[in-house]
Enzyme design. Structure first.
Site, PDB file in Angstrom:
ATOM      1  N   ASN A 132      15.525   5.631  39.920  1.00 23.42           N
ATOM      2  CA  ASN A 132      16.075   6.991  39.829  1.00 23.42           C
ATOM      3  C   ASN A 132      14.901   7.964  39.993  1.00 23.42           C
ATOM      4  OD1 ASN A 132      14.913   7.760  37.145  1.00 23.42           O
ATOM      5  ND2 ASN A 132      16.117   5.992  36.458  1.00 23.42           N
ATOM      6  N   ASP A 146      14.087  -2.946  31.824  1.00 21.61           N
ATOM      7  CA  ASP A 146      15.007  -1.856  31.447  1.00 21.61           C
ATOM      8  C   ASP A 146      16.016  -2.273  30.376  1.00 21.61           C
ATOM      9  OD1 ASP A 146      14.239   0.431  32.867  1.00 21.61           O
ATOM     10  OD2 ASP A 146      15.164  -0.292  34.720  1.00 21.61           O
ATOM     11  N   ASN A 153      24.057   0.413  29.028  1.00 19.93           N
ATOM     12  CA  ASN A 153      24.498   0.179  30.408  1.00 19.93           C
ATOM     13  C   ASN A 153      25.161  -1.158  30.735  1.00 19.93           C
ATOM     14  OD1 ASN A 153      21.485   1.854  31.374  1.00 19.93           O
ATOM     15  ND2 ASN A 153      23.509   2.722  31.181  1.00 19.93           N
ATOM     16  N   ARG A 173      18.443  -5.276  36.714  1.00 19.76           N
ATOM     17  CA  ARG A 173      19.335  -4.798  35.658  1.00 19.76           C
ATOM     18  C   ARG A 173      20.581  -5.678  35.562  1.00 19.76           C
ATOM     19  NH1 ARG A 173      19.723   0.583  33.106  1.00 19.76           N
ATOM     20  NH2 ARG A 173      19.747  -1.032  31.523  1.00 19.76           N
ATOM     21  N   ARG A 219      25.398   5.491  40.744  1.00 23.69           N
ATOM     22  CA  ARG A 219      25.339   4.111  40.250  1.00 23.69           C
ATOM     23  C   ARG A 219      26.740   3.496  40.317  1.00 23.69           C
ATOM     24  NH1 ARG A 219      20.881   2.747  37.390  1.00 23.69           N
ATOM     25  NH2 ARG A 219      19.059   3.831  38.188  1.00 23.69           N
ATOM     26  N   HIS A 261      23.544   9.323  36.142  1.00 24.54           N
ATOM     27  CA  HIS A 261      24.523   8.728  35.227  1.00 24.54           C
ATOM     28  C   HIS A 261      25.262   9.872  34.512  1.00 24.54           C
ATOM     29  CE1 HIS A 261      22.643   4.463  34.393  1.00 24.54           C
ATOM     30  NE2 HIS A 261      23.714   4.343  35.147  1.00 24.54           N
ATOM     31  N   ASP A 272      26.059  10.116  31.496  1.00 19.03           N
ATOM     32  CA  ASP A 272      25.537  10.404  30.152  1.00 19.03           C
ATOM     33  C   ASP A 272      24.319  11.337  30.172  1.00 19.03           C
ATOM     34  OD1 ASP A 272      23.413   8.756  30.892  1.00 19.03           O
ATOM     35  OD2 ASP A 272      23.750   7.258  29.332  1.00 19.03           O
ATOM     36  N   CYS A 330      21.012   6.725  26.187  1.00 15.54           N
ATOM     37  CA  CYS A 330      20.894   5.516  27.022  1.00 15.54           C
ATOM     38  C   CYS A 330      20.426   4.302  26.226  1.00 15.54           C
ATOM     39  CB  CYS A 330      19.873   5.728  28.131  1.00 15.54           C
ATOM     40  SG  CYS A 330      20.048   7.222  29.079  1.00 15.54           S
TER      41      CYS A 330
HETATM   42  N1  ARG Z   1      15.502   2.939  34.341  1.00 17.90           N
HETATM   43  C1  ARG Z   1      16.882   2.815  33.977  1.00 17.90           C
HETATM   44  C2  ARG Z   1      17.727   2.777  35.232  1.00 17.90           C
HETATM   45  O1  ARG Z   1      17.437   3.525  36.139  1.00 17.90           O
HETATM   46  C3  ARG Z   1      17.305   3.942  33.082  1.00 17.90           C
HETATM   47  C4  ARG Z   1      18.714   3.787  32.591  1.00 17.90           C
HETATM   48  C5  ARG Z   1      19.154   4.959  31.764  1.00 17.90           C
HETATM   49  N2  ARG Z   1      20.402   4.712  31.146  1.00 17.90           N
HETATM   50  C6  ARG Z   1      21.399   5.583  31.027  1.00 17.90           C
HETATM   51  N3  ARG Z   1      22.438   5.242  30.310  1.00 17.90           N
HETATM   52  N4  ARG Z   1      21.405   6.757  31.623  1.00 17.90           N
HETATM   53  O2  ARG Z   1      18.657   2.022  35.337  1.00 17.90           O
END
Ligand code: ARG
Length: 307
Positions: free
Chosen positions: A52, A95, A101, A125, A175, A207, A209, A301
């Site tokens: 991201n 992560d 997530n 992930r 995403r 995201h 959130d 997160c």
């Molecule tokens: N580095 C992680 C990713 O890009 C960060 C995730 C953040 N999580 C969230 N719920 N916004 O997947």
């Protein structure tokens, strides 16, 4: 990402035992009912690629500082009356600390506690998901498998409950995919739970959130610039009070806070956000997450609410 300290803000430690932690409610909202949260220690946390726009290959993570900040979050949650549970981190899954997530966690009358496993966009992930699914399976949660095919959903990164459990807001575009959200919507409709799809357009709010945070059943924090206009219009209709964050506030994760028994845990505070929280009867508690922000995540997160 510069902190904005205020003379009268309160740190987690200042609040211990100063607020009541109600233990029973006639009608429970998801935020009141979820007194347990799941976190993952940042033992292997790192920034190794760019998933991201916050992430840079040149980022250096101070793992000792990350550990202290994560501990600070645990303490703030504990002081707010939450019971913190943990999952064992796995080496190579940098992560895995972002516990929001890997699965969507739900509760529905007649169904009980359930999870929907994510299908994450990034391979590293995706490897986190089975660890979380096992954790929940061992604790008796039903597994609701959605046949996603090649589509994606990313748990509570993009899928957020209304605090009264009456519907789920579902972000897509970066995403989670639109077709993934559609498949999730069909599965939830079989359980009698409506899903509101919302198209996201700001890469810094990749995201849901990061730009949407229910404060209670009537009030929500949003960053309007993160949504396609028709999505923002549809979202507004579900709330009595829509509080708009600025781009700067949203991009510093002030909409990625945790509502915890009358408190709002946030990585930063502006006078504007402080005013909104006062209006909603929430006391700000600043919890530093600078190391995790290098990975594009902050407080919300880093946990999953456990019904
Ligand atoms: N580095 C992680 C990713 O890009 C960060 C995730 C953040 N999580 C969230 N719920 N916004 O997947």
């Amino acid at each position: 990402m510069i902190p904005f300290p205020l003379p009268n803000h309160r740190h987690a430690a200042d609040l211990s035992s100063s607020l009541p932690c109600p233990s029973s409610h006639a009608s429970l909202t998801s935020q009141q009912m979820a007194k347990r949260v799941l976190l993952c220690p940042p033992a292997y946390f790192d920034v190794v690629d760019q998933k991201n726009p916050y992430m840079s290959k040149d980022s250096r993570v101070d793992r000792a500082l990350a550990q202290r900040q994560w501990q600070g979050l645990c303490s703030a949650l504990d002081e707010a009356g939450f019971h913190v549970e943990t999952i064992t981190p796995a080496p190579g899954l940098e992560d895995m600390v972002f516990a929001a997530n890997q699965v969507f966690v739900g509760f529905q009358e007649g169904v009980g506690k359930f999870i929907v496993p994510s299908r994450m966009v990034h391979a590293s992930r995706q490897r986190e998901v089975p660890y979380y699914v096992d954790w929940f399976r061992q604790r008796g949660y039903k597994i609701v498998e959605v046949d996603l095919g090649v589509e994606h959903i990313e748990g509570h990164g993009d899928l957020l409950w209304h605090p009264d459990w009456s519907r789920i807001y579902a972000g897509y575009g970066f995403r989670s995919t639109q077709a993934g959200v559609e498949k999730f919507r069909e599965a939830m409709s079989n359980l009698g739970i409506p899903v509101v799809p919302l198209r996201l357009v700001d890469p810094y709010c990749y995201h849901l959130d990061t730009c949407f945070c229910p404060l209670n059943e009537e009030g929500v924090l949003v960053y309007p610039g993160a949504y396609a206009p028709e999505s923002f219009a549809s979202l507004r209709g579900y709330w009595k009070r829509v509080h708009e964050l600025t781009a700067d506030e949203a991009h510093r994760f002030m909409g990625n806070g945790i509502v915890a028994n009358g408190r709002y845990l946030t990585p930063y505070l502006t006078p504007h956000l402080e005013g909104i929280l006062r209006e909603e009867g929430l006391a700000p508690v600043i919890v530093d997450t600078s190391e995790f922000e290098k990975s594009g995540g902050s407080l919300f997160c880093m946990k999953a609410f456990l019904p």
